[in-house]
Design a protein around this motif. Sequence first.
Motif, PDB file in Angstrom:
ATOM      1  N   SER A 495       0.851  -1.184   0.000  1.00 36.27           N
ATOM      2  CA  SER A 495       0.000   0.000   0.000  1.00 36.27           C
ATOM      3  C   SER A 495       0.886   1.232   0.000  1.00 36.27           C
ATOM      4  CB  SER A 495      -0.931   0.003   1.214  1.00 36.27           C
ATOM      5  OG  SER A 495      -1.819   1.089   1.118  1.00 36.27           O
ATOM      6  N   GLY A 496       0.275   2.401   0.118  1.00 37.28           N
ATOM      7  CA  GLY A 496       1.051   3.629   0.155  1.00 37.28           C
ATOM      8  C   GLY A 496       0.627   4.638  -0.884  1.00 37.28           C
ATOM      9  N   SER A 497      -0.251   4.251  -1.799  1.00 36.27           N
ATOM     10  CA  SER A 497      -0.802   5.247  -2.709  1.00 36.27           C
ATOM     11  C   SER A 497      -2.141   4.749  -3.246  1.00 36.27           C
ATOM     12  CB  SER A 497       0.183   5.585  -3.827  1.00 36.27           C
ATOM     13  OG  SER A 497      -0.216   6.793  -4.471  1.00 36.27           O
ATOM     14  N   ASP A 498      -2.721   5.532  -4.161  1.00 32.23           N
ATOM     15  CA  ASP A 498      -4.129   5.350  -4.528  1.00 32.23           C
ATOM     16  C   ASP A 498      -4.464   4.107  -5.353  1.00 32.23           C
ATOM     17  OD1 ASP A 498      -5.288   7.769  -3.346  1.00 32.23           O
ATOM     18  OD2 ASP A 498      -3.961   8.829  -4.710  1.00 32.23           O
ATOM     19  N   TYR A 499      -3.485   3.290  -5.692  1.00 28.59           N
ATOM     20  CA  TYR A 499      -3.811   2.053  -6.421  1.00 28.59           C
ATOM     21  C   TYR A 499      -4.501   1.039  -5.522  1.00 28.59           C
ATOM     22  CZ  TYR A 499       0.580   1.004  -4.133  1.00 28.59           C
ATOM     23  OH  TYR A 499       1.561   0.878  -3.190  1.00 28.59           O
ATOM     24  N   SER A 500      -4.311   1.195  -4.214  1.00 24.94           N
ATOM     25  CA  SER A 500      -4.750   0.157  -3.282  1.00 24.94           C
ATOM     26  C   SER A 500      -6.236  -0.218  -3.426  1.00 24.94           C
ATOM     27  CB  SER A 500      -4.412   0.578  -1.854  1.00 24.94           C
ATOM     28  OG  SER A 500      -4.698  -0.450  -0.949  1.00 24.94           O
ATOM     29  N   PRO A 501      -7.174   0.751  -3.422  1.00 24.49           N
ATOM     30  CA  PRO A 501      -8.576   0.334  -3.549  1.00 24.49           C
ATOM     31  C   PRO A 501      -8.885  -0.356  -4.877  1.00 24.49           C
ATOM     32  CG  PRO A 501      -8.369   2.745  -3.648  1.00 24.49           C
ATOM     33  CD  PRO A 501      -7.048   2.202  -3.215  1.00 24.49           C
ATOM     34  N   PHE A 502      -8.218   0.052  -5.951  1.00 22.58           N
ATOM     35  CA  PHE A 502      -8.501  -0.540  -7.258  1.00 22.58           C
ATOM     36  C   PHE A 502      -7.980  -1.973  -7.313  1.00 22.58           C
ATOM     37  CE2 PHE A 502      -8.552   3.992  -7.766  1.00 22.58           C
ATOM     38  CZ  PHE A 502      -9.745   4.169  -8.443  1.00 22.58           C
ATOM     39  N   LEU A 503      -6.743  -2.150  -6.880  1.00 28.69           N
ATOM     40  CA  LEU A 503      -6.136  -3.478  -6.956  1.00 28.69           C
ATOM     41  C   LEU A 503      -6.687  -4.402  -5.875  1.00 28.69           C
ATOM     42  CD1 LEU A 503      -4.002  -5.378  -8.165  1.00 28.69           C
ATOM     43  CD2 LEU A 503      -2.355  -4.450  -6.530  1.00 28.69           C
ATOM     44  N   GLN A 504      -6.583  -3.957  -4.624  1.00 28.29           N
ATOM     45  CA  GLN A 504      -6.795  -4.904  -3.527  1.00 28.29           C
ATOM     46  C   GLN A 504      -8.246  -5.027  -3.085  1.00 28.29           C
ATOM     47  OE1 GLN A 504      -3.932  -2.782  -1.533  1.00 28.29           O
ATOM     48  NE2 GLN A 504      -2.214  -4.031  -2.253  1.00 28.29           N
ATOM     49  N   HIS A 505      -9.050  -4.016  -3.385  1.00 27.38           N
ATOM     50  CA  HIS A 505     -10.460  -4.100  -3.001  1.00 27.38           C
ATOM     51  C   HIS A 505     -11.318  -4.572  -4.173  1.00 27.38           C
ATOM     52  CE1 HIS A 505     -13.868  -3.329  -0.440  1.00 27.38           C
ATOM     53  NE2 HIS A 505     -14.400  -2.479  -1.288  1.00 27.38           N
ATOM     54  N   LEU A 506     -10.974  -4.105  -5.396  1.00 26.88           N
ATOM     55  CA  LEU A 506     -11.830  -4.404  -6.550  1.00 26.88           C
ATOM     56  C   LEU A 506     -11.222  -5.403  -7.535  1.00 26.88           C
ATOM     57  CD1 LEU A 506     -13.191  -0.804  -7.317  1.00 26.88           C
ATOM     58  CD2 LEU A 506     -14.262  -2.606  -5.953  1.00 26.88           C
ATOM     59  N   GLY A 507      -9.928  -5.710  -7.394  1.00 31.76           N
ATOM     60  CA  GLY A 507      -9.320  -6.665  -8.325  1.00 31.76           C
ATOM     61  C   GLY A 507      -9.177  -6.116  -9.733  1.00 31.76           C
ATOM     62  N   ILE A 508      -8.777  -4.854  -9.831  1.00 29.21           N
ATOM     63  CA  ILE A 508      -8.512  -4.241 -11.135  1.00 29.21           C
ATOM     64  C   ILE A 508      -7.002  -4.239 -11.343  1.00 29.21           C
ATOM     65  CG2 ILE A 508      -8.646  -2.067 -12.431  1.00 29.21           C
ATOM     66  CD1 ILE A 508     -11.243  -1.512 -10.705  1.00 29.21           C
ATOM     67  N   ALA A 509      -6.551  -4.765 -12.481  1.00 35.10           N
ATOM     68  CA  ALA A 509      -5.111  -4.798 -12.759  1.00 35.10           C
ATOM     69  C   ALA A 509      -4.568  -3.374 -12.649  1.00 35.10           C
ATOM     70  CB  ALA A 509      -4.854  -5.357 -14.156  1.00 35.10           C
ATOM     71  N   SER A 510      -3.491  -3.202 -11.873  1.00 36.10           N
ATOM     72  CA  SER A 510      -3.010  -1.851 -11.571  1.00 36.10           C
ATOM     73  C   SER A 510      -1.498  -1.773 -11.679  1.00 36.10           C
ATOM     74  CB  SER A 510      -3.411  -1.464 -10.135  1.00 36.10           C
ATOM     75  OG  SER A 510      -4.802  -1.497  -9.976  1.00 36.10           O
ATOM     76  N   ALA A 511      -1.011  -0.549 -11.836  1.00 40.87           N
ATOM     77  CA  ALA A 511       0.436  -0.324 -11.812  1.00 40.87           C
ATOM     78  C   ALA A 511       0.717   1.013 -11.155  1.00 40.87           C
ATOM     79  CB  ALA A 511       1.007  -0.342 -13.221  1.00 40.87           C
ATOM     80  N   ASN A 512       1.919   1.137 -10.601  1.00 44.85           N
ATOM     81  CA  ASN A 512       2.380   2.370  -9.984  1.00 44.85           C
ATOM     82  C   ASN A 512       3.765   2.658 -10.557  1.00 44.85           C
ATOM     83  OD1 ASN A 512       2.188   4.509  -8.003  1.00 44.85           O
ATOM     84  ND2 ASN A 512       3.755   3.401  -6.835  1.00 44.85           N
ATOM     85  N   ILE A 513       3.959   3.869 -11.088  1.00 44.76           N
ATOM     86  CA  ILE A 513       5.169   4.149 -11.861  1.00 44.76           C
ATOM     87  C   ILE A 513       5.804   5.446 -11.386  1.00 44.76           C
ATOM     88  CG2 ILE A 513       6.080   4.456 -14.208  1.00 44.76           C
ATOM     89  CD1 ILE A 513       3.565   3.045 -15.259  1.00 44.76           C
TER      90      ILE A 513
END
Length: 745
Positions: A495-513
């Motif tokens: 965790s640590g930025s806004d990808y968390s709800p998309f990836l870990q709560h909703l299962g949406i493929a995500s990236a942080n760059i």
Amino acid sequence: MRFLVLSLLLLLSSALVNTSLADGADILGYDQAGSVTQRAAEQRLDAAINAEEMSEWLRVMSATPHHAGSAAGKANAEFIAGLLASWGYEVEIAEYEILLPTPRVREIELLEPGTFTASLREDSLAEDPSTSRREHLLPPYNAFSIDGEVEGELVFVNYGIPEDYEILERNGIDVNGKIAIAKYGKSWRGIKPKLASEKGAIGTIIYSDPADDGYGAGDVYPKGPFKNESGVQRGSVMDMPTYPGDVLTPGRGATKKAKRLKRKDAPTITKIPVLPISYRDALPLLSALGGEVVPKEWRGGLPITYHFGPGPARVRLKAKFNWDMVTAYDVIARLEGSQYPDEWVIRGNHHDGWNHGASDPLSGQVAMLAEAKAVAALAKAGQRPLRTIIYAAWDAEEPGLIGSTEWAEHHADELKKHAVAYLNTDGSSRGFIYIGGSHILERFLNQIIEEVNDPRFELSLKERRRAYDRIYADTDKLKAEARDRADLRIYPMGSGSDYSPFLQHLGIASANIGFGGEADGGSYHTLYDTYEHFTKWLDPGLEYGATLAKVTGRATLRLANAPRLPFEFRGFADNVALYVDELEELANTMRDETEKTRQLLEEGTYAAALNPHKTLGPPAEEPPVPYFNFAPLRNAVDRLEAAANLFDAATANNAGVSEEINQLLFSSERLLTRDAGLEGRPWYKHYIYAPGFYTGYGVKTIPAVREAIEQREYAVVDPQIEVAADVLNGMAERIERLSTLINGE
Ligand SMILES: [Zn+2]
């Protein structure tokens, strides 16, 4: 016509340095003609990115403190919305009503021996005019600390992480009823009060030790980028590993009418009061500690001998907050896809800062804006993306990923149906590209960094990163892998930025760059995260910021335009295989260590070796670690690997272009989640990636199994292996079905 010639020339000149272009390799998900068109669009994207304009946006938005709930925060949301609307996006500002504490009383006093009152204040610097613009500045505090006034003996707990408490226990030190003082670092800050309160402490003070990001690390601001003696890291201490977002509305959007918990029932507010301080304020407190001298690894950079305590230092800590409901403003900008409007590519970066927030978050925000402007210009020129692109500037990330989480929860059903992927950036500096994310995006993202060059070197971002890893990777194995593995691994996300709800709560493929590695400093969440600091020390000329926009712009556009979505499964299977290896290794190492300790204890070795003049005692004896059955996971990995190879063969000739196939591709990450979520924290639904319950930001892969082993809950391990294997088999089945469909069988 003139444009065509120009873009062809650009294409040719970049082909000289980019091997994959020289090879004529197609873009993942595109055929040859489609790849040529797409790359031509990307040359126009690059040409439209203007670092000077980015720098001007950065200057404007970082002029005043702009935390969530502030007037400047709202003004920045409107500024961003205005830019996006002027470029042709349909813009809406989504509002959420969230609980946001701000400080009312902050006091830390040494009562004995001697007296001292902590200043809890950062100095303005003549060299940096922004640091004198303090109107509406939030003073140093930790958001979501509970209100409280406590008095007690002080005890030094190093970084305040689980292994530190083992050392304290071996020294016979009980923190029960005491105030813990911990260094920032080694874990997410919210873990420190969480563990301290679990151990019975009544308050926590967190300070930045100069060894970590002050004069022990380099010259301090304004002479250098590191933390000066008055700098204090602010930050949230909400229990985000339980759930992020508004503390009163777990699992649902914090709309005006949403059902809310009572504040006293919100489980993610700390149990004990917490305040952060500078090393100038920490020095008299730590100097007043007695007791045993700490182990070498615990020493910091202050000119004192560090002691554990507890006492004779006695401290009073008082923290009271305004528990206000404020409005969070998420800017949501849409560009409707020409062909698949119901498939959404989402790209986000937060806009709220703790103060001036030049680096965090605005350095990433202006890169996103530059990308959005360029994408809109392409659309106007007739190259409208096939899928819908949504740019999101989130509010209230700093207090706990609140703006993004509330929006994701509010729109959960639509997002699960329509979201293709989520791409995130946040504060970024200069140096080497780093990418975290879903491993079904690993090949896709590697291909992009093969094609974008470092702004300083005639080398692709991938080759620079590879060079770095070959020399600086943590282990010899990783160094060798950096040389031999075709793709660089993207790191799994905690965790640590806004990808968390998309990836870990909703299962949406995500990236942080982002970029980093060549410009460390100590400005993070302090008064010194200013335009002056950022442009002098972190990314002068926004050279790497502009490169970031080229990378993320490609990622957004390729996802939006690909005839077949650019997901790939061999990288996923290979990374999962690695995690299963790690789990087995973890169990084996723990078993060996536990047995070794038991023997040493039994043979009286500790008793003979330990210094009787010191308080350090032997470690506690743990029950033996049993053998676990990893076979279900091993079999699932084999099946995944075979399925991934089948998929690769099936798509070799750019086959597999249909809406049904794309739908099955982008929903595949959802299969890695389970509705029930992780044990004890059901908000987290992803079974491969989660933030650690006791590390916070740090990822735990295959978390249910890994944490059961680490926390010695042995009875849970085999059942959780079965569940994780089921999840992976579900993914393998999906990949098999895709291959069958593509082969037309
Ligand atoms: Zn940030």
